[in-house]
Design a protein around this motif. Structure first.
Motif, mmCIF file in Angstrom:
data_model
loop_
_atom_site.group_PDB
_atom_site.id
_atom_site.type_symbol
_atom_site.label_atom_id
_atom_site.label_comp_id
_atom_site.label_asym_id
_atom_site.label_seq_id
_atom_site.Cartn_x
_atom_site.Cartn_y
_atom_site.Cartn_z
ATOM 1 N N VAL A 118 -12.292 -2.378 -5.527
ATOM 2 C CA VAL A 118 -12.268 -1.571 -4.312
ATOM 3 C C VAL A 118 -13.709 -1.395 -3.845
ATOM 4 N N LEU A 119 -13.971 -1.788 -2.606
ATOM 5 C CA LEU A 119 -15.314 -1.677 -2.032
ATOM 6 C C LEU A 119 -15.319 -0.547 -1.008
ATOM 7 N N ALA A 120 -16.324 0.283 -1.054
ATOM 8 C CA ALA A 120 -16.480 1.354 -0.069
ATOM 9 C C ALA A 120 -17.816 1.185 0.640
ATOM 10 N N VAL A 121 -17.791 1.262 1.957
ATOM 11 C CA VAL A 121 -19.003 1.201 2.773
ATOM 12 C C VAL A 121 -19.405 2.630 3.124
ATOM 13 N N VAL A 122 -20.678 2.939 2.940
ATOM 14 C CA VAL A 122 -21.186 4.291 3.159
ATOM 15 C C VAL A 122 -22.363 4.233 4.123
ATOM 16 N N GLY A 146 -13.112 6.571 -5.535
ATOM 17 C CA GLY A 146 -12.165 5.502 -5.811
ATOM 18 C C GLY A 146 -12.755 4.112 -5.788
ATOM 19 N N ALA A 147 -14.045 3.985 -5.532
ATOM 20 C CA ALA A 147 -14.663 2.672 -5.353
ATOM 21 C C ALA A 147 -15.212 2.119 -6.661
ATOM 22 N N ASP A 148 -15.170 0.792 -6.761
ATOM 23 C CA ASP A 148 -15.829 0.085 -7.848
ATOM 24 C C ASP A 148 -17.221 -0.378 -7.441
ATOM 25 N N ASP A 188 -19.804 -11.632 -3.216
ATOM 26 C CA ASP A 188 -18.802 -12.434 -3.917
ATOM 27 C C ASP A 188 -18.585 -11.924 -5.335
ATOM 28 N N GLN A 189 -19.666 -11.598 -5.999
ATOM 29 C CA GLN A 189 -19.572 -11.092 -7.371
ATOM 30 C C GLN A 189 -18.853 -9.749 -7.413
ATOM 31 N N ALA A 190 -19.163 -8.888 -6.446
ATOM 32 C CA ALA A 190 -18.523 -7.578 -6.396
ATOM 33 C C ALA A 190 -17.021 -7.701 -6.162
ATOM 34 N N LEU A 191 -16.619 -8.643 -5.322
ATOM 35 C CA LEU A 191 -15.197 -8.822 -5.026
ATOM 36 C C LEU A 191 -14.407 -9.177 -6.277
ATOM 37 N N ARG A 192 -15.004 -9.921 -7.164
ATOM 38 C CA ARG A 192 -14.290 -10.446 -8.331
ATOM 39 C C ARG A 192 -14.228 -9.475 -9.506
ATOM 40 N N GLN A 193 -14.856 -8.329 -9.368
ATOM 41 C CA GLN A 193 -14.707 -7.320 -10.414
ATOM 42 C C GLN A 193 -13.258 -6.844 -10.467
ATOM 43 N N SER A 194 -12.826 -6.434 -11.633
ATOM 44 C CA SER A 194 -11.507 -5.819 -11.751
ATOM 45 C C SER A 194 -11.577 -4.377 -11.267
ATOM 46 N N HIS A 195 -10.487 -3.923 -10.673
ATOM 47 C CA HIS A 195 -10.447 -2.519 -10.274
ATOM 48 C C HIS A 195 -10.173 -1.648 -11.492
ATOM 49 N N ASP A 196 -10.917 -0.571 -11.623
ATOM 50 C CA ASP A 196 -10.748 0.354 -12.725
ATOM 51 C C ASP A 196 -9.723 1.416 -12.326
ATOM 52 N N PHE A 197 -8.501 1.267 -12.807
ATOM 53 C CA PHE A 197 -7.459 2.228 -12.458
ATOM 54 C C PHE A 197 -7.651 3.564 -13.167
ATOM 55 N N ASN A 198 -8.608 3.626 -14.061
ATOM 56 C CA ASN A 198 -8.977 4.888 -14.693
ATOM 57 C C ASN A 198 -10.284 5.418 -14.121
ATOM 58 N N ALA A 199 -10.587 4.995 -12.878
ATOM 59 C CA ALA A 199 -11.836 5.410 -12.243
ATOM 60 C C ALA A 199 -11.830 6.907 -11.968
ATOM 61 N N LEU A 200 -12.947 7.397 -11.458
ATOM 62 C CA LEU A 200 -13.100 8.836 -11.266
ATOM 63 C C LEU A 200 -12.054 9.427 -10.338
ATOM 64 N N SER A 201 -11.531 8.615 -9.398
ATOM 65 C CA SER A 201 -10.552 9.153 -8.457
ATOM 66 C C SER A 201 -9.303 9.631 -9.179
#
Length: 317
Positions: A118-122, A146-148, A188-201
């Motif tokens: 999950v990518l978030a733009v700030v 919720g962002a990785d 490209d590298q950021a896109l291929r990360q797995s989403h952490d479903f145990n993230a802070l959100s």
């Protein structure tokens, strides 16, 4: 049989710069990317900007997909999955008030989708103000939690002090997410990360009482009768933008031959001439913000009328 289709969620508060980052990806992608864009109402501005980069677009235009479009979103997933073999990745550009935890849950429910980062733009110039606003703070906060990966936009105009402050703020809120000032070489590298479903959100679940964004944001399509004067337009926006966080749409100016793309994002108003406008929806502008009264006042002023309509909420984006 084709494997699960990788999917990324791209979020960020209204006007943060999601479409700019997405178009950067599309112009440099080594994969075949399918885009699902969540535009509001009958003015598909984001979809039209993305369509100039790719023909592979699925448009969702009935509101914020994270809280009102369960069925429509699953139908769109089915369309995307039917294109496996022709596309390599699905990127969902969510609405400006979408919460990534909810969208990731939708993706997780589809076993043929592989929910990746999950990518978030700030926007570093506005994020502190957005977080401090009691009306919008929770939305911006949940997007960050919720962002990785977090991408800070407008680095070229923000200045080092603003960037450092924003980076420290984001690191304090979500130290698990990577931070990036520019997409080159890391997107490209950021896109291929797995989403952490145990993230802070997951530790900060949404409150059901304010889960429906219609309770937080007003949105309206401003319909203009014809060409408007540039100075009158800019002055009217300046008077009412306190309660309007996003404007986007195509219009005509009385002193310019070419149609213009109007945007208000991060407190900055831009008018960009549009070549080959073709079938773009003209003289219609979407206004979104936490203050319906400001939207009503802007609509009335552009129409040369006094405010006579009650504040309403048609939707959000």
């Amino acid at each position: 049989m084709a494997g699960p289709l990788p999917v990324n969620i791209l979020c960020g508060y209204l006007g943060a710069g999601k479409t700019t980052l997405l178009n950067h990806l599309l112009t440099r992608a080594t994969e075949r990317v399918l885009v699902m864009v969540n535009d509001f109402g009958d003015v598909p501005v984001d979809a039209s900007l993305i369509a100039r980069q790719t023909t592979d677009t699925i448009q969702l235009s009935n509101g914020c997909i994270c809280c009102s479009m369960g069925g429509g979103l699953f139908d769109a997933f089915d369309k995307a999955l039917n294109l496996r073999g022709k596309v390599d990745r699905l990127v969902i550009e969510a609405s400006g008030v979408a919460e990534p935890r909810r969208l990731a849950s939708f993706a997780l429910a589809e076993r043929d989708l592989d929910c990746q980062a999950v990518l978030a733009v700030v926007d570093p110039l506005c994020i502190a103000e957005r977080l401090a606003d009691p009306r919008t703070g929770q939305v911006a906060r949940r997007q960050i939690l919720g962002a990785d990966a977090l991408f800070l936009s407008r680095a070229d105009i923000s200045g080092r002090v603003a960037l450092r402050r924003a980076a420290r703020l984001l690191a304090g809120m979500n130290p698990l997410a990577s931070q990036h000032l520019a997409p080159d070489g890391v997107l490209d590298q950021a896109l291929r990360q797995s989403h952490d479903f145990n993230a802070l959100s997951a530790l900060h679940p949404a409150d059901d009482r304010d889960g429906d964004h219609r309770n937080l944001f007003a949105s309206r399509t401003l319909r203009l009768a014809g060409p408007v004067d540039r100075q009158h337009l800019l002055a009217a926006i300046s008077r009412h933008q306190r309660g309007i966080h996003r404007l986007k749409g195509y219009l005509r100016l009385s002193e310019d031959a070419l149609p213009q793309l109007l945007q208000l994002a991060g407190g900055v108003v831009t008018l960009v001439p549009v070549e080959g406008a073709g079938e773009l929806p003209m003289d219609r502008v979407v206004a979104i913000g936490p203050d319906a009264g400001c939207i009503d006042a802007l609509q009335a002023e552009l129409a040369g009328q006094e405010v006579r309509v009650a504040a309403t909420r048609e939707g959000w984006a």
